[in-house]
Structures are given as structure tokens and as C-alpha cells.
Design a protein around this motif. Structure first.
Motif, PDB file in Angstrom:
ATOM      1  N   LEU A   1      29.883  62.764  64.999  1.00 52.29           N
ATOM      2  CA  LEU A   1      31.286  62.794  65.406  1.00 52.29           C
ATOM      3  C   LEU A   1      31.849  61.378  65.456  1.00 52.29           C
ATOM      4  O   LEU A   1      31.120  60.404  65.336  1.00 52.29           O
ATOM      5  N   ALA A   2      33.148  61.279  65.644  1.00 50.55           N
ATOM      6  CA  ALA A   2      33.810  59.977  65.604  1.00 50.55           C
ATOM      7  C   ALA A   2      33.181  59.008  66.597  1.00 50.55           C
ATOM      8  O   ALA A   2      32.904  59.348  67.748  1.00 50.55           O
ATOM      9  N   VAL A   3      32.968  57.790  66.132  1.00 56.12           N
ATOM     10  CA  VAL A   3      32.421  56.737  66.969  1.00 56.12           C
ATOM     11  C   VAL A   3      33.382  56.460  68.120  1.00 56.12           C
ATOM     12  O   VAL A   3      34.585  56.297  67.920  1.00 56.12           O
ATOM     13  N   HIS A   4      32.828  56.456  69.312  1.00 57.73           N
ATOM     14  CA  HIS A   4      33.584  56.145  70.523  1.00 57.73           C
ATOM     15  C   HIS A   4      34.501  57.273  70.971  1.00 57.73           C
ATOM     16  O   HIS A   4      35.405  57.075  71.787  1.00 57.73           O
ATOM     17  N   SER A   5      34.300  58.486  70.445  1.00 52.17           N
ATOM     18  CA  SER A   5      35.171  59.602  70.809  1.00 52.17           C
ATOM     19  C   SER A   5      34.833  60.204  72.162  1.00 52.17           C
ATOM     20  O   SER A   5      35.621  60.969  72.705  1.00 52.17           O
ATOM     21  N   SER A   6      33.657  59.873  72.711  1.00 53.73           N
ATOM     22  CA  SER A   6      33.181  60.475  73.958  1.00 53.73           C
ATOM     23  C   SER A   6      33.234  61.996  73.856  1.00 53.73           C
ATOM     24  O   SER A   6      33.948  62.687  74.572  1.00 53.73           O
ATOM     25  N   SER A   7      32.453  62.510  72.919  1.00 49.64           N
ATOM     26  CA  SER A   7      32.380  63.959  72.678  1.00 49.64           C
ATOM     27  C   SER A   7      31.501  64.575  73.756  1.00 49.64           C
ATOM     28  O   SER A   7      30.293  64.345  73.778  1.00 49.64           O
ATOM     29  N   ASN A   8      32.082  65.374  74.615  1.00 50.70           N
ATOM     30  CA  ASN A   8      31.421  65.772  75.857  1.00 50.70           C
ATOM     31  C   ASN A   8      31.082  67.260  75.906  1.00 50.70           C
ATOM     32  O   ASN A   8      30.330  67.769  75.102  1.00 50.70           O
ATOM     33  N   GLY A   9      31.664  67.992  76.857  1.00 49.31           N
ATOM     34  CA  GLY A   9      31.298  69.386  77.040  1.00 49.31           C
ATOM     35  C   GLY A   9      31.778  70.277  75.910  1.00 49.31           C
ATOM     36  O   GLY A   9      32.833  70.041  75.320  1.00 49.31           O
ATOM     37  N   PHE A  10      31.001  71.313  75.615  1.00 50.62           N
ATOM     38  CA  PHE A  10      31.350  72.200  74.502  1.00 50.62           C
ATOM     39  C   PHE A  10      30.824  73.596  74.758  1.00 50.62           C
ATOM     40  O   PHE A  10      29.990  73.834  75.634  1.00 50.62           O
ATOM     41  N   ASP A  11      31.309  74.540  73.955  1.00 50.27           N
ATOM     42  CA  ASP A  11      30.793  75.900  73.962  1.00 50.27           C
ATOM     43  C   ASP A  11      30.760  76.387  72.521  1.00 50.27           C
ATOM     44  O   ASP A  11      31.384  75.797  71.631  1.00 50.27           O
ATOM     45  N   ILE A  12      30.030  77.469  72.297  1.00 52.21           N
ATOM     46  CA  ILE A  12      29.826  78.007  70.954  1.00 52.21           C
ATOM     47  C   ILE A  12      30.423  79.403  70.887  1.00 52.21           C
ATOM     48  O   ILE A  12      30.183  80.231  71.773  1.00 52.21           O
TER      49      ILE A  12
ATOM     50  N   SER B   1      31.859  85.447  69.301  1.00 51.55           N
ATOM     51  CA  SER B   1      32.632  86.685  69.133  1.00 51.55           C
ATOM     52  C   SER B   1      33.667  86.578  68.022  1.00 51.55           C
ATOM     53  O   SER B   1      34.393  85.572  67.909  1.00 51.55           O
ATOM     54  N   GLU B   2      33.781  87.655  67.230  1.00 47.74           N
ATOM     55  CA  GLU B   2      34.829  87.737  66.216  1.00 47.74           C
ATOM     56  C   GLU B   2      36.209  87.890  66.850  1.00 47.74           C
ATOM     57  O   GLU B   2      37.224  87.700  66.183  1.00 47.74           O
ATOM     58  N   LYS B   3      36.246  88.228  68.147  1.00 47.74           N
ATOM     59  CA  LYS B   3      37.541  88.367  68.815  1.00 47.74           C
ATOM     60  C   LYS B   3      38.289  87.037  68.841  1.00 47.74           C
ATOM     61  O   LYS B   3      39.516  86.997  68.771  1.00 47.74           O
ATOM     62  N   PHE B   4      37.551  85.952  68.977  1.00 44.81           N
ATOM     63  CA  PHE B   4      38.164  84.633  68.897  1.00 44.81           C
ATOM     64  C   PHE B   4      38.071  84.083  67.473  1.00 44.81           C
ATOM     65  O   PHE B   4      38.970  83.407  66.989  1.00 44.81           O
ATOM     66  N   GLY B   5      36.959  84.393  66.824  1.00 42.96           N
ATOM     67  CA  GLY B   5      36.740  83.904  65.473  1.00 42.96           C
ATOM     68  C   GLY B   5      35.852  82.670  65.450  1.00 42.96           C
ATOM     69  O   GLY B   5      35.399  82.176  66.488  1.00 42.96           O
ATOM     70  N   PHE B   6      35.568  82.198  64.247  1.00 39.80           N
ATOM     71  CA  PHE B   6      34.734  81.016  64.052  1.00 39.80           C
ATOM     72  C   PHE B   6      33.387  81.145  64.763  1.00 39.80           C
ATOM     73  O   PHE B   6      32.939  80.243  65.475  1.00 39.80           O
ATOM     74  N   VAL B   7      32.758  82.281  64.579  1.00 32.88           N
ATOM     75  CA  VAL B   7      31.435  82.500  65.158  1.00 32.88           C
ATOM     76  C   VAL B   7      30.475  81.439  64.617  1.00 32.88           C
ATOM     77  O   VAL B   7      30.532  81.056  63.444  1.00 32.88           O
ATOM     78  N   ASN B   8      29.602  80.960  65.492  1.00 36.54           N
ATOM     79  CA  ASN B   8      28.620  79.931  65.168  1.00 36.54           C
ATOM     80  C   ASN B   8      29.279  78.573  64.924  1.00 36.54           C
ATOM     81  O   ASN B   8      28.735  77.725  64.219  1.00 36.54           O
ATOM     82  N   HIS B   9      30.437  78.365  65.527  1.00 41.43           N
ATOM     83  CA  HIS B   9      31.073  77.056  65.561  1.00 41.43           C
ATOM     84  C   HIS B   9      31.047  76.543  67.001  1.00 41.43           C
ATOM     85  O   HIS B   9      31.304  77.300  67.946  1.00 41.43           O
ATOM     86  N   ALA B  10      30.747  75.255  67.157  1.00 43.88           N
ATOM     87  CA  ALA B  10      30.793  74.600  68.464  1.00 43.88           C
ATOM     88  C   ALA B  10      32.164  73.973  68.661  1.00 43.88           C
ATOM     89  O   ALA B  10      32.668  73.270  67.764  1.00 43.88           O
ATOM     90  N   PHE B  11      32.787  74.226  69.803  1.00 43.58           N
ATOM     91  CA  PHE B  11      34.090  73.674  70.145  1.00 43.58           C
ATOM     92  C   PHE B  11      33.862  72.561  71.170  1.00 43.58           C
ATOM     93  O   PHE B  11      33.450  72.835  72.307  1.00 43.58           O
ATOM     94  N   ILE B  12      34.111  71.316  70.758  1.00 41.99           N
ATOM     95  CA  ILE B  12      33.716  70.143  71.533  1.00 41.99           C
ATOM     96  C   ILE B  12      34.945  69.413  72.053  1.00 41.99           C
ATOM     97  O   ILE B  12      35.855  69.063  71.292  1.00 41.99           O
ATOM     98  N   ALA B  13      34.973  69.166  73.363  1.00 44.89           N
ATOM     99  CA  ALA B  13      36.053  68.409  73.992  1.00 44.89           C
ATOM    100  C   ALA B  13      35.769  66.923  73.837  1.00 44.89           C
ATOM    101  O   ALA B  13      34.711  66.442  74.235  1.00 44.89           O
ATOM    102  N   GLN B  14      36.728  66.206  73.265  1.00 45.40           N
ATOM    103  CA  GLN B  14      36.585  64.765  73.096  1.00 45.40           C
ATOM    104  C   GLN B  14      37.433  64.037  74.133  1.00 45.40           C
ATOM    105  O   GLN B  14      38.664  64.036  74.074  1.00 45.40           O
ATOM    106  N   PHE B  15      36.746  63.420  75.077  1.00 44.98           N
ATOM    107  CA  PHE B  15      37.364  62.734  76.211  1.00 44.98           C
ATOM    108  C   PHE B  15      38.193  61.537  75.763  1.00 44.98           C
ATOM    109  O   PHE B  15      39.182  61.180  76.402  1.00 44.98           O
ATOM    110  N   GLY B  16      37.811  60.914  74.689  1.00 48.56           N
ATOM    111  CA  GLY B  16      38.539  59.767  74.169  1.00 48.56           C
ATOM    112  C   GLY B  16      37.911  58.447  74.534  1.00 48.56           C
ATOM    113  O   GLY B  16      37.095  58.333  75.449  1.00 48.56           O
ATOM    114  N   ASP B  17      38.288  57.405  73.792  1.00 46.28           N
ATOM    115  CA  ASP B  17      37.681  56.092  73.976  1.00 46.28           C
ATOM    116  C   ASP B  17      37.971  55.539  75.365  1.00 46.28           C
ATOM    117  O   ASP B  17      38.962  55.873  76.003  1.00 46.28           O
ATOM    118  N   GLN B  18      37.063  54.679  75.816  1.00 42.52           N
ATOM    119  CA  GLN B  18      37.224  53.970  77.081  1.00 42.52           C
ATOM    120  C   GLN B  18      37.236  52.467  76.822  1.00 42.52           C
ATOM    121  O   GLN B  18      36.684  51.681  77.591  1.00 42.52           O
TER     122      GLN B  18
END
Length: 505
Positions: free
Chosen positions: A378-389, A392-409
């Protein structure tokens, strides 16, 4: 905390892209253009948190672009340093407020029930030992990972009535990084444990973080015995208050030099590891180690464990430049390379040539194993933190990780020439492809406080609801940065919810 230079596509830029070989495209462009260490030193940093002040936080979903077929809404406002979210057996959401933020700001850690009307109810409170970094619900109770900046990390259980009991204590969390997010599976609590330092060497940067004077003998602890090669690093003796220098070796207290062939005994619990404990409490076990700061943690539908790791910073006695954050597939018993590898590549590679410091040297005489390769860089210095996978097809993108990027400090952890992170990205676990999913609108990337908008500020974790239909995004709130350090702003945290409204790709 992560380090280096990051990149974002122009405009919204939701097209897929693969970040190759541990470095982002902008870094390669700059190197090809002949940017020297001297030029780097002369350029000022322009991180997303480097704003003079922040207006009162407002939230406007219209200021955030999300992928077609999805919509964003606000479900909670006015939170102080929220970090993670979970759901009880009835599907009601609960969020934890950290109780601690970089900048040595202490508040009260809390577990809050989020109500439909936008208000919240306090379920339980902690003491001055935050940050509360993770929460999960199982067996009719909540499990909380307590960072432990004052008394050491803990794993807590909170009953539905708010009674708090300690399942695990004395985790090595007195340093830069803490006891991080957790998850529960098959009778075990899995959690990430961060390192004390940036790169295994205690230095003046740790005094700036606040902990070195509190705990002058604290240092990183390996999970197994490691042999040192005698590398030492000189720095100003910040504990004595004078101008004299001291030498410090890796995995040793500040001012203690390493000897060639010296063996540092492994101890459990240890630094930079994925650990697990029985759900009823007990001794910690090592799942895998050799991480710098394994922050997020989640299982896929098949039971495979993943973790996100914040890469090295350009700071301290052993700075390392250009290291991406990564997403790892966790193989039980494996060593992931810290402190001598970054994203599966030796830090002694020319790839990590550090301005004003040169190519970093390795500090271990021999390595515990060959590190695996990441799923995604992932992007250098993005502070890629908590995520979930997504399961369910109800949301879509099964087997994709959704990662919250806190941002540079920046500039605390190294320079950036434009803001990095501040968004939600998704990673296809089958091939490592990365795509923006929710990001602030505008010509330039950055947090809402920089753009003076009502968009995302500092996303820190993501969690699907039990139905799999909605993704909740925890937004820590405003965190300004300057040469003095971090300046977090209370009552600016939010919780967003993303729902599917049409067909996904």
C-alpha cells in the motif's frame, strides 16, 4: 505509524493500480529525475495534518466520492478518538473511544453503544492506560485490546452490564506502538502487538513520544533468541540532558551498546507479533512475528488470517526511507522480517537508500527465516490500519479487504510532498490489486480539515455488520501535525456507514 512518500491518482481516481516492488510510482519518478539527498533536505514537508488550525468538524457525505452503486451516511458524531467498532448479538453497533492519542493526550477510554437517533450510551470506562485499539463481541461479552502506555497492554472483557475484567496483562506496550486490533475465532482471541521503536533501536525520537523518560529501560523484545552483529547507533543522551552522545544497540535499553555475537533472549509476550490467548484468558501464544506494527487483523471466509502492517518511518537513530505499508497473509510460525526486512525486501537494498543516512545496515547476525511476500503493498506513509473482509454478495466484492487509511503523520515520521492516505481502499486478496473505494472529492488528496470540507478526516478502522450488507467506517477525527508533534482534537470523531444501492462491478 508509517513512513516515506505516498501517491494518489489524480481527481477521484478509482481505477485499479498495483504498487510494485515496495515503492510507489511517485518515488520512482523522483529518483529518475535525480532528486538528491540535499534537495530532499531543502524541501519542506506538506503532510495532510500540517494545517495551522481546524474549524469545528462538520460532516457532509456529499463531500466524499464513493464507488458507483454505494452511498455514504453519518451514524455518529462528536466522538473523542474513536478507534474500532463491533456489533452485539442483536446487531447493535458499539464503538470504543481510545482514551489516548499521540501528542501525550489522555482522555477516558470508553465503550459506547451507538443508538439509532445518533446518540450513544456509555457501557464501560477504562483508566489511564489507553489506547483502546480494538473491540470484538463473542460469548455474550465484549473483548477490548488496551494499548497500555502507562501500565502495559491488556486484553479486557466487558460484560453486557459494563463490568470490566482483565484476561491478559503486562503486554510490552509502553513504547511507540501498542496492543492493537483484535478478533475472536474458535475460542481464541487474536491480536497484533506493536514494537517499542521504529527500527529496533531506542533513541531521541522515543523521548519525543513521551515514553523513554517514563520507562528508560524499556526496549523491543524478540519472540525467539536473536543474535546481534554488533551494529550500534550514536545519539544525543536525552536522558542525561547533556550534549554527549551514547551508543545504543538493537533490542537493548537506551545507551546500551551491542556486542558482536551477543544473544538477546526471546520472551513471550513479545514485540512485533500476532499473538493469541484463550477466550477465557491464559498465557499468550505466538502466531507469527517479525512485524513492525501489525495494526489491523481479520479472517477471510475460509479462515485465513490477515494483518495490516505500518512500515518504517524516516526517524530515530535508524531511519529507513520509502517503506510501504503492507497487507500480509499470516502463516503460523513464520517470521516476517522486522527489523532487517521491509515488505519482504532487505532494508540493506538500495531501494531503501535513506537521504542523509545512506543505505541502512542490517542488525541481526543471522535471520530466523526467510520472510514471505506481502499480499499487497500500500501507499508509503498511508498508515493503513484497521480493515475487514467482505464475505457477502449483499455488499459485493467478496474476498476483498477494505482498509482504512489514517493518513500521513508528517513531519514527525518523515517528509511527504503531498498528503497520503485519508481514505478507504479495497484490496483484491486473490491478486493484490488496490482500488480507492471512498475518498474526499477535490483536486488534491487530503483530510477534510485541510480541504475545509465535510469529508473524511482520519479513517482508522472498518467493520461489516453481521448481515454483511453495510460497512461501518470509524473516523478518528482531526489530528494536526507540526514540528513539535501531534495535536489531536477531541470530539471530532465520526462513524460513517456505507451501503450498497445498486449493482457492484
Amino acid at each position: 505509524m508509517a513512513g516515506g512518500i505516498g501517491v494518489r491518482g489524480g481527481g477521484y481516481g478509482v481505477g485499479r493500480r498495483l504498487l510494485r516492488d515496495g515503492i510507489v510510482a511517485i518515488f520512482a519518478v523522483l529518483m529518475a529525475a535525480g532528486v538528491t539527498a540535499g534537495c530532499f533536505g531543502m524541501r519542506s514537508s506538506k503532510g495532510g495534518g500540517q494545517v495551522d488550525g481546524a474549524e469545528r468538524r462538520r460532516a457532509d457525505p456529499a463531500d466524499v466520492a464513493v464507488l458507483d452503486g454505494y452511498t455514504l451516511e453519518v451514524v455518529a458524531r462528536g466522538l473523542t478518538f474513536p478507534t474500532a467498532l463491533t456489533f452485539d448479538a442483536q446487531g447493535k453497533p458499539y464503538v470504543v473511544e481510545s482514551g489516548y492519542a499521540y501528542g501525550e493526550v489522555f482522555t477516558t477510554p470508553q465503550l459506547l453503544e451507538l443508538r439509532e437517533d445518533g446518540n450513544h450510551r456509555v457501557v464501560a470506562k477504562g483508566d489511564k492506560n489507553g489506547p483502546w485499539n480494538g473491540v470484538a463481541f463473542a460469548n455474550d461479552g465484549f473483548f477490548v485490546s488496551e494499548g497500555g502506555v502507562m501500565q502495559g497492554g491488556r486484553i479486557l472483557r466487558v460484560s453486557l452490564q459494563g463490568e470490566v475484567t482483565t484476561l491478559v496483562k503486562d503486554l510490552p506496550s509502553w513504547g511507540d506502538h501498542h496492543t492493537n486490533a483484535l478478533t475472536v475465532r474458535d475460542g481464541w482471541i487474536y491480536f497484533g502487538q506493536g514494537t517499542a521503536t521504529n527500527a529496533a533501536v531506542v533513541g531521541p525520537d522515543n523521548e519525543k513520544f513521551g515514553w523513554l523518560k517514563r520507562f528508560p529501560q524499556f526496549h523491543d523484545v524478540p519472540c525467539k533468541d536473536v543474535e546481534l552483529n554488533g551494529e550500534n547507533y550514536a545519539s544525543r543522551n536525552v536522558l542525561a540532558g547533556g550534549d554527549e552522545d551514547v551508543k545504543t544497540g538493537p533490542y537493548l535499553p537506551f545507551g546500551t551498546a551491542a556486542e558482536t555475537g551477543q544473544v538477546v533472549p526471546g520472551t513471550i509476550p513479545c514485540s512485533g507479533a500476532i499473538l493469541r490467548v484463550p477466550i477465557k484468558g491464559g498465557d499468550s501464544e505466538v502466531v507469527a512475528w517479525g512485524f513492525r506494527n501489525p495494526f489491523g487483523i481479520a479472517f477471510d471466509k475460509q479462515g485465513q488470517l490477515y494483518t495490516s502492517e505500518n512500515g518504517f518511518d524516516v526517524r530515530g537513530s535508524r531511519p529507513i526511507f520509502g517503506v510501504p505499508d503492507v497487507l500480509w497473509r499470516v502463516q503460523e510460525g513464520s517470521w516476517y522480517g522486522w527489523p532487517d526486512f521491509a515488505a519482504g525486501i532487505p532494508v540493506s537494498s538500495e531501494l531503501y537508500d535513506t537521504p542523509d543516512h545512506g543505505i541502512p545496515k542490517q542488525v541481526l547476525a543471522r535471520h530466523p527465516g526467510k520472510p514471505p511476500q506481502p499480499v499487497a503493498k500500500l501507499a508509503v506513509h498511508s498508515s493503513s490500519n484497521g480493515f475487514d473482509i467482505s464475505h457477502s454478495e449483499k455488499f459485493g466484492f467478496v474476498n476483498h479487504a477494505f482498509i482504512a487509511q489514517f493518513g500521513d503523520q508528517a513531519p514527525d515520521v518523515g517528509k511527504v510532498w503531498s498528503p497520503v492516505g485519508y481514505k478507504l481502499v479495497m484490496v483484491d486478496l486473490s491478486n493484490g490489486l488496490i482500488e480507492d473505494f471512498a475518498v474526499n472529492r477535490g483536486k488534491k488528496n487530503g483530510p477534510a480539515s485541510l480541504q475545509k470540507s465535510g469529508g473524511l478526516e482520519r479513517p482508522i478502522s472498518a467493520r461489516f455488520d453481521p448481515s454483511g450488507q453495510a460497512l461501518y467506517l470509524v473516523d478518528f477525527g482531526v489530528l494536526r501535525m507540526d514540528e513539535e508533534g501531534a495535536h489531536p482534537q477531541p470530539e471530532t470523531g465520526l462513524v460513517w456507514r456505507i451501503r450498497r444501492t445498486g449493482a457492484s462491478r
